[in-house]
Design a protein around this motif. Sequence first.
Motif, PDB file in Angstrom:
ATOM      1  N   THR A  12       0.817  -1.210   0.000  1.00  0.00           N
ATOM      2  CA  THR A  12       0.000   0.000   0.000  1.00  0.00           C
ATOM      3  C   THR A  12       0.847   1.255   0.000  1.00  0.00           C
ATOM      4  O   THR A  12       1.787   1.384   0.787  1.00  0.00           O
ATOM      5  N   VAL A  13       0.515   2.188  -0.879  1.00  0.00           N
ATOM      6  CA  VAL A  13       1.106   3.521  -0.865  1.00  0.00           C
ATOM      7  C   VAL A  13       0.061   4.471  -0.287  1.00  0.00           C
ATOM      8  O   VAL A  13      -1.075   4.511  -0.757  1.00  0.00           O
ATOM      9  N   LEU A  14       0.448   5.215   0.751  1.00  0.00           N
ATOM     10  CA  LEU A  14      -0.425   6.203   1.382  1.00  0.00           C
ATOM     11  C   LEU A  14       0.092   7.592   1.042  1.00  0.00           C
ATOM     12  O   LEU A  14       1.285   7.854   1.165  1.00  0.00           O
ATOM     13  N   VAL A  15      -0.794   8.481   0.618  1.00  0.00           N
ATOM     14  CA  VAL A  15      -0.370   9.838   0.285  1.00  0.00           C
ATOM     15  C   VAL A  15      -1.154  10.830   1.129  1.00  0.00           C
ATOM     16  O   VAL A  15      -2.353  10.689   1.328  1.00  0.00           O
ATOM     17  N   MET A  16      -0.430  11.824   1.673  1.00  0.00           N
ATOM     18  CA  MET A  16      -1.031  12.874   2.491  1.00  0.00           C
ATOM     19  C   MET A  16      -0.603  14.243   1.978  1.00  0.00           C
ATOM     20  O   MET A  16       0.467  14.395   1.379  1.00  0.00           O
ATOM     21  N   ARG A  17      -1.439  15.228   2.288  1.00  0.00           N
ATOM     22  CA  ARG A  17      -1.195  16.610   1.884  1.00  0.00           C
ATOM     23  C   ARG A  17      -1.566  17.515   3.055  1.00  0.00           C
ATOM     24  O   ARG A  17      -2.411  17.148   3.879  1.00  0.00           O
ATOM     25  N   ASN A  18      -0.968  18.676   3.142  1.00  0.00           N
ATOM     26  CA  ASN A  18      -1.275  19.532   4.286  1.00  0.00           C
ATOM     27  C   ASN A  18      -2.756  19.921   4.290  1.00  0.00           C
ATOM     28  O   ASN A  18      -3.347  20.165   3.241  1.00  0.00           O
ATOM     29  N   THR A  60      -0.802   5.805  11.945  1.00  0.00           N
ATOM     30  CA  THR A  60      -0.415   4.672  12.803  1.00  0.00           C
ATOM     31  C   THR A  60       0.171   3.526  11.983  1.00  0.00           C
ATOM     32  O   THR A  60       0.797   2.620  12.551  1.00  0.00           O
ATOM     33  N   LEU A  61      -0.001   3.566  10.660  1.00  0.00           N
ATOM     34  CA  LEU A  61       0.491   2.489   9.792  1.00  0.00           C
ATOM     35  C   LEU A  61       1.866   2.781   9.218  1.00  0.00           C
ATOM     36  O   LEU A  61       2.412   1.966   8.482  1.00  0.00           O
ATOM     37  N   LYS A  62       2.444   3.923   9.573  1.00  0.00           N
ATOM     38  CA  LYS A  62       3.639   4.418   8.879  1.00  0.00           C
ATOM     39  C   LYS A  62       4.843   3.491   8.972  1.00  0.00           C
ATOM     40  O   LYS A  62       5.717   3.511   8.098  1.00  0.00           O
ATOM     41  N   ASP A  63       4.942   2.689  10.027  1.00  0.00           N
ATOM     42  CA  ASP A  63       6.121   1.836  10.202  1.00  0.00           C
ATOM     43  C   ASP A  63       5.898   0.403   9.729  1.00  0.00           C
ATOM     44  O   ASP A  63       6.787  -0.441   9.876  1.00  0.00           O
ATOM     45  N   LYS A  64       4.763   0.115   9.172  1.00  0.00           N
ATOM     46  CA  LYS A  64       4.494  -1.239   8.687  1.00  0.00           C
ATOM     47  C   LYS A  64       5.263  -1.479   7.392  1.00  0.00           C
ATOM     48  O   LYS A  64       5.306  -0.612   6.505  1.00  0.00           O
ATOM     49  N   PRO A  65       5.875  -2.659   7.235  1.00  0.00           N
ATOM     50  CA  PRO A  65       6.716  -2.913   6.056  1.00  0.00           C
ATOM     51  C   PRO A  65       5.948  -2.936   4.737  1.00  0.00           C
ATOM     52  O   PRO A  65       6.556  -2.754   3.671  1.00  0.00           O
ATOM     53  N   ASN A  66       4.650  -3.131   4.788  1.00  0.00           N
ATOM     54  CA  ASN A  66       3.856  -3.177   3.548  1.00  0.00           C
ATOM     55  C   ASN A  66       3.333  -1.804   3.141  1.00  0.00           C
ATOM     56  O   ASN A  66       2.604  -1.687   2.152  1.00  0.00           O
ATOM     57  N   VAL A  67       3.721  -0.754   3.895  1.00  0.00           N
ATOM     58  CA  VAL A  67       3.185   0.585   3.663  1.00  0.00           C
ATOM     59  C   VAL A  67       4.304   1.564   3.318  1.00  0.00           C
ATOM     60  O   VAL A  67       5.369   1.551   3.947  1.00  0.00           O
ATOM     61  N   HIS A  68       4.054   2.403   2.320  1.00  0.00           N
ATOM     62  CA  HIS A  68       4.990   3.480   1.978  1.00  0.00           C
ATOM     63  C   HIS A  68       4.237   4.798   1.981  1.00  0.00           C
ATOM     64  O   HIS A  68       3.220   4.949   1.303  1.00  0.00           O
TER      65      HIS A  68
END
Length: 314
Positions: free
Chosen positions: A128-134, A192-200
């Motif tokens: 999973t790729v997670l994208v955030m914006r301000n 909370t998922l930021k350190d999971k190996p399947n997540v970028h």
Amino acid sequence: MEVPPHPRGGTVTNCYMVSEDESVKISALVVKEEGFKAVVNAVKTYEWKDEDFLLASYPKNGTNFLWEIMTMLLRGTSDYIQDFKALCMMDLFPVTKLDTDNLFPSPRVLNTHYRLEALPAAFHGKKTVLVMRNPKDVCVSYFHQESKLKFEKAGEEGNVVQMTFPEYMRIFLYGQDMPFGNFFKYCEYMWTLKDKPNVHFVFYEELIKDPIGAITKVNEFMGTERSPELIAQIADATTFSKMQQGKSQQGHDNTALLNVLRVDATAMKKTLSLMFRKGKVGDWKDQFTVADNELFDAFLEQWTGGKDIPFIYV
């Protein structure tokens, strides 16, 4: 503080994405109730393909850019993807149709705006790729899209919102009934998922300011092993101005596809044009009044759940 209701919130549509254990309930974006039921059923029955990726983002966080980049990396090209992205938007289109109707073969990038905790177990723990914006830029961009975009509901067509920006900002900050839920609750959970190996994690601002660096990291995470030369070509092709020009016309003259999506060419062209407005980092400065900014900053000061998220505002 009095918060105006969202015109298409769950209290109006009575449509929600609900987790398997029913502990998470998020207001859905509903075009037509019948279509939403088909979407939910498809999500619940979908069988994940191991070669696929999931792209998760709140609306107006750079979804279209990341999807294009990730799909280019999968296919080893910097040419714009001709297969229509809306088919991979599992929040609005029945994801099972991708295989049963042979619409968008794997490997592919599926996309959702819901918090992952609301999705069935089939989507948990996947690449999973997670994208955030301000949040200030998200609020401005979302306001302009919702102020212009029209959807059909119960056979009637009307403006999504007819309100001032300060009114909309209060919904964005304090409302819990927006389609796809509250932005800040979204960020709290996803972080909370930021350190999971399947997540970028990707921040939209980094993608705009250092596209080659950001795309290189996505390439490494996906294991696509594309060359620095191709990454540079993808970075050039996905600059905002080129994406705006190259993608805004896509699909509106494809009659077969429009029939599958159940929209007409005029509606599709309008929708596509709204996906790319400015893409500017710090656009909130052109929209916010001093009073708007003071209210927003007061909220952020009290928002304890996002203190360690390194948002980029300029």
